[in-house]
Design a protein around this motif. Structure first.
Motif, PDB file in Angstrom:
ATOM      1  N   ARG A 205       0.790  -1.217   0.000  1.00 49.03           N
ATOM      2  CA  ARG A 205       0.000   0.000   0.000  1.00 49.03           C
ATOM      3  C   ARG A 205       0.831   1.279   0.000  1.00 49.03           C
ATOM      4  O   ARG A 205       0.268   2.375  -0.093  1.00 49.03           O
ATOM      5  N   GLY A 206       2.146   1.168   0.091  1.00 54.58           N
ATOM      6  CA  GLY A 206       2.968   2.365   0.189  1.00 54.58           C
ATOM      7  C   GLY A 206       2.749   3.379  -0.919  1.00 54.58           C
ATOM      8  O   GLY A 206       2.398   4.537  -0.652  1.00 54.58           O
ATOM      9  N   PRO A 207       2.917   3.008  -2.190  1.00 53.46           N
ATOM     10  CA  PRO A 207       2.722   3.983  -3.276  1.00 53.46           C
ATOM     11  C   PRO A 207       1.303   4.552  -3.313  1.00 53.46           C
ATOM     12  O   PRO A 207       1.117   5.731  -3.611  1.00 53.46           O
ATOM     13  N   ALA A 208       0.296   3.709  -3.026  1.00 54.78           N
ATOM     14  CA  ALA A 208      -1.088   4.195  -3.043  1.00 54.78           C
ATOM     15  C   ALA A 208      -1.301   5.238  -1.955  1.00 54.78           C
ATOM     16  O   ALA A 208      -1.956   6.267  -2.185  1.00 54.78           O
ATOM     17  N   ASP A 209      -0.745   5.006  -0.768  1.00 49.86           N
ATOM     18  CA  ASP A 209      -0.927   5.958   0.321  1.00 49.86           C
ATOM     19  C   ASP A 209      -0.186   7.262   0.059  1.00 49.86           C
ATOM     20  O   ASP A 209      -0.679   8.345   0.402  1.00 49.86           O
ATOM     21  N   VAL A 210       0.993   7.178  -0.546  1.00 51.52           N
ATOM     22  CA  VAL A 210       1.719   8.405  -0.877  1.00 51.52           C
ATOM     23  C   VAL A 210       0.911   9.232  -1.874  1.00 51.52           C
ATOM     24  O   VAL A 210       0.814  10.461  -1.763  1.00 51.52           O
ATOM     25  N   THR A 211       0.301   8.577  -2.828  1.00 58.50           N
ATOM     26  CA  THR A 211      -0.484   9.281  -3.835  1.00 58.50           C
ATOM     27  C   THR A 211      -1.749   9.894  -3.254  1.00 58.50           C
ATOM     28  O   THR A 211      -2.131  11.011  -3.624  1.00 58.50           O
ATOM     29  N   ASN A 212      -2.391   9.195  -2.323  1.00 62.37           N
ATOM     30  CA  ASN A 212      -3.750   9.572  -1.918  1.00 62.37           C
ATOM     31  C   ASN A 212      -3.904  10.078  -0.494  1.00 62.37           C
ATOM     32  O   ASN A 212      -4.818  10.865  -0.226  1.00 62.37           O
ATOM     33  N   LEU A 213      -3.076   9.637   0.432  1.00 63.83           N
ATOM     34  CA  LEU A 213      -3.230  10.021   1.837  1.00 63.83           C
ATOM     35  C   LEU A 213      -2.130  10.950   2.326  1.00 63.83           C
ATOM     36  O   LEU A 213      -2.388  11.897   3.075  1.00 63.83           O
ATOM     37  N   CYS A 214      -0.910  10.662   1.949  1.00 64.95           N
ATOM     38  CA  CYS A 214       0.258  11.335   2.499  1.00 64.95           C
ATOM     39  C   CYS A 214       0.218  12.852   2.310  1.00 64.95           C
ATOM     40  O   CYS A 214      -0.182  13.359   1.265  1.00 64.95           O
ATOM     41  N   ALA A 215       0.646  13.554   3.368  1.00 57.80           N
ATOM     42  CA  ALA A 215       0.925  14.983   3.270  1.00 57.80           C
ATOM     43  C   ALA A 215       2.180  15.237   4.095  1.00 57.80           C
ATOM     44  O   ALA A 215       2.321  14.725   5.203  1.00 57.80           O
ATOM     45  N   TYR A 216       3.090  16.026   3.563  1.00 57.84           N
ATOM     46  CA  TYR A 216       4.406  16.173   4.186  1.00 57.84           C
ATOM     47  C   TYR A 216       4.437  17.330   5.183  1.00 57.84           C
ATOM     48  O   TYR A 216       3.862  18.395   4.935  1.00 57.84           O
ATOM     49  N   PRO A 217       5.146  17.137   6.315  1.00 54.21           N
ATOM     50  CA  PRO A 217       5.213  18.190   7.335  1.00 54.21           C
ATOM     51  C   PRO A 217       6.146  19.319   6.914  1.00 54.21           C
ATOM     52  O   PRO A 217       6.930  19.182   5.966  1.00 54.21           O
ATOM     53  N   ASN A 218       6.064  20.421   7.625  1.00 54.71           N
ATOM     54  CA  ASN A 218       6.987  21.530   7.394  1.00 54.71           C
ATOM     55  C   ASN A 218       8.395  21.153   7.858  1.00 54.71           C
ATOM     56  O   ASN A 218       8.576  20.236   8.674  1.00 54.71           O
TER      57      ASN A 218
END
Length: 540
Positions: free
Chosen positions: A350-363
């Protein structure tokens, strides 16, 4: 005479005239095979684009009228039929979560009467039945079945099972609204109107969307809750419904509409309302209403949803379910981060799917936003600011919260276990891992603080409060976080679970005492924020 009767009368007059003309000219008239119905959820889907596909992939398209009614000639189409509706507008995305999804629903019609009128409605109930049929056919959800291009032949037993489960969940609610002969009730073929009566009255007190598939990142099975976001069919893609309590849902709808002030909770699993089956698991939003005086005029609308990130909560339509109730003077509590941290692109499956759809990067450490080139929406601060802007546009006050702590020590292991006395520490920090799966490093809680300061939004630092609470309960923390005795007959669900038990506690989620403690901390955070004095006055 009602509108449906008038339409039928007019149609029969047209057919009679055509038949008379045919007889006078010595020819024979053939009746048309038609499909007509209503597409609606809590309101009619005015202007919805409707597609009807048959077993061979032949397709017919029509547009719904203002009252949700539609009709189409389907001569030459072969059953079964698969109907799909997309809400009116420019957005036609029903499947992908890396951008906003339109509201889409489906219906499955197994048989078709030739040379006759066939009723085929499209609504949240038909969408869940279609979802169960899709799962039985190994699709991850109804949209993948729709996008297959034709109506697949489903096992009649699977269709019957889907209908029986739907009836078990909704028969009481339907009966309370004058819908009879429930043993064979089919939301697709039972004639209805989007007029707030009968089936329409039941649709008015439920929420509908489609879930997220962890492995592909696409929309998956249909989710239904009552208007207070209590699951009817929740975290599972198949199986029994938890029956809709219509009287309670109707009262709650009135309470939401008539409240002096609404407090909307935008969040994840730590705040969510859960199925009765999963008791005593609770999110703090599930019990937050109890923090307010009974006569305060405040109504909590807890739309928080397990597994959702700040980006996906908006893109998948969860926010839209609540936002229809938002009024000037209301409040929106924004509580995300746990799932925004799903940024390991090398995580199996699920890693690539989560990066595409869920992930948001911190400051970064200087408070600057981080995101891949040309993808500013992957900034966590940017994702949070969407809700701030939407709340203010509606005349509401946004409130932002850091995430609740996990019960972890500095090694990101369960604290106070096996004789280890090291305390719980802040742990919403992403560090570059050895394989380089994370594109950026940073502190999610600090990013929430940055966002509050940059946008002049009241902040509740629940991370700091829950860290202190966790360390004060080193000896009895399993009474607050989810750690259930699998032999406890009150909670049979945990007899089969591998996490959330005494042997393997869930260090993220809460049981009832923990949810109530967190809700109390949120209330204290409101009291401590000068900008929230008016809301604080409504607290017990």
């Amino acid at each position: 005479m009602n509108a449906l009767a008038r339409r039928h009368t007019a149609r029969h007059l047209v057919l009679a005239t055509a038949a008379a003309l045919a007889l006078s000219s010595g020819t024979t008239s053939q009746a048309a095979t038609r499909v007509e119905g209503v597409v609606a959820a809590e309101t009619p889907f005015a202007g919805a684009a409707i597609t009807i596909a048959d077993a061979d992939g032949k397709r017919v398209g029509v547009t719904a009228a203002r009252d949700g009614n539609f009709a189409a000639d389907v001569d030459g189409l072969r059953a079964p039929l698969l109907l799909s509706a997309i809400e009116a507008g420019d957005n036609t995305n029903c499947r992908h979560n890396d951008r906003p999804r339109a509201r889409c629903m489906a219906a499955y019609l197994p048989t078709l009467k030739a040379d006759a009128d066939n009723t085929a409605n499209i609504n949240p109930l038909t969408d869940r039945v279609a979802s169960d049929i899709a799962v039985s056919l190994k699709y991850i959800g109804p949209q993948q079945m729709v996008d297959g291009g034709k109506a697949p032949a489903a096992d009649p037993a699977a269709v019957k099972r889907a209908l029986d489960q739907m009836r078990a969940g909704f028969s009481s609610a339907l009966g309370a609204n004058g819908v009879h002969e429930l043993a064979d009730f089919d939301p697709v073929t039972r004639p209805m109107r989007a007029d707030g009566q009968g089936v329409s009255a039941v649709l008015a007190v439920i929420n509908h969307t489609r879930n997220y598939d962890n492995n592909t990142g696409e929309s998956s099975y249909t989710v239904l809750t009552d208007v207070g976001f209590r699951p009817i069919v929740g975290l599972l893609g198949a199986g029994a419904y938890e029956p809709l309590d219509y009287p309670r849902a109707a009262r709650e709808l009135d309470d939401i509409r008539n409240a002096r002030t609404r407090v909307l909770v935008v969040g994840d699993s730590t705040a969510a309302t859960y199925e009765r089956e999963r008791m005593p698991r609770m999110g703090w939003g599930q019990v937050f209403q109890e923090q307010f005086k009974p006569d305060s005029g405040v109504k909590v609308v807890n739309g928080a949803r397990a597994g959702r990130s700040a980006r996906d909560f908006y893109n998948s339509g969860w926010y839209a379910q609540m936002a229809r109730f938002l009024r000037p003077g209301d409040y929106v509590i924004i509580h995300h981060a746990h799932n925004d941290e799903n940024c390991d692109s090398r995580k199996p499956v699920r890693g690539p799917a989560d990066v595409t759809n869920l992930c948001a990067y911190p400051n970064d450490v200087s408070g600057h936003r981080q995101y891949p080139a040309d993808r500013p929406e992957l900034s966590f601060q940017t994702a949070l600011e969407k809700y701030i802007v939407l709340a203010r546009m509606a005349g509401a006050t946004p409130i932002i919260m850091t995430p609740t702590t996990r019960f972890w020590n500095a090694d990101r292991k369960t604290a106070f276990e096996g004789g280890d006395t090291r305390p719980v520490v802040p742990n919403h920090i992403t560090e570059q891992n050895a394989t380089g799966g994370f594109a950026f490093i940073g502190d999610y809680s600090q990013t929430v603080r940055d966002t509050a300061r940059a946008n002049d939004v009241p902040l509740i630092d629940i991370d700091a409060r829950t860290v202190a609470f966790a360390n004060a309960h080193a000896s009895d923390w399993k009474q607050y976080w989810l750690a259930i005795d699998p032999k406890d007959a009150r909670y049979p669900y945990y007899a089969t679970q591998s996490i959330g038990t005494l042997a393997n506690p869930d260090t993220t989620h809460f049981q009832q005492p923990g949810a109530e403690a967190i809700a109390g901390m949120v209330a204290d955070g409101i009291r401590d924020a000068p900008a929230l004095n008016e809301l604080a006055g409504a607290l017990k």
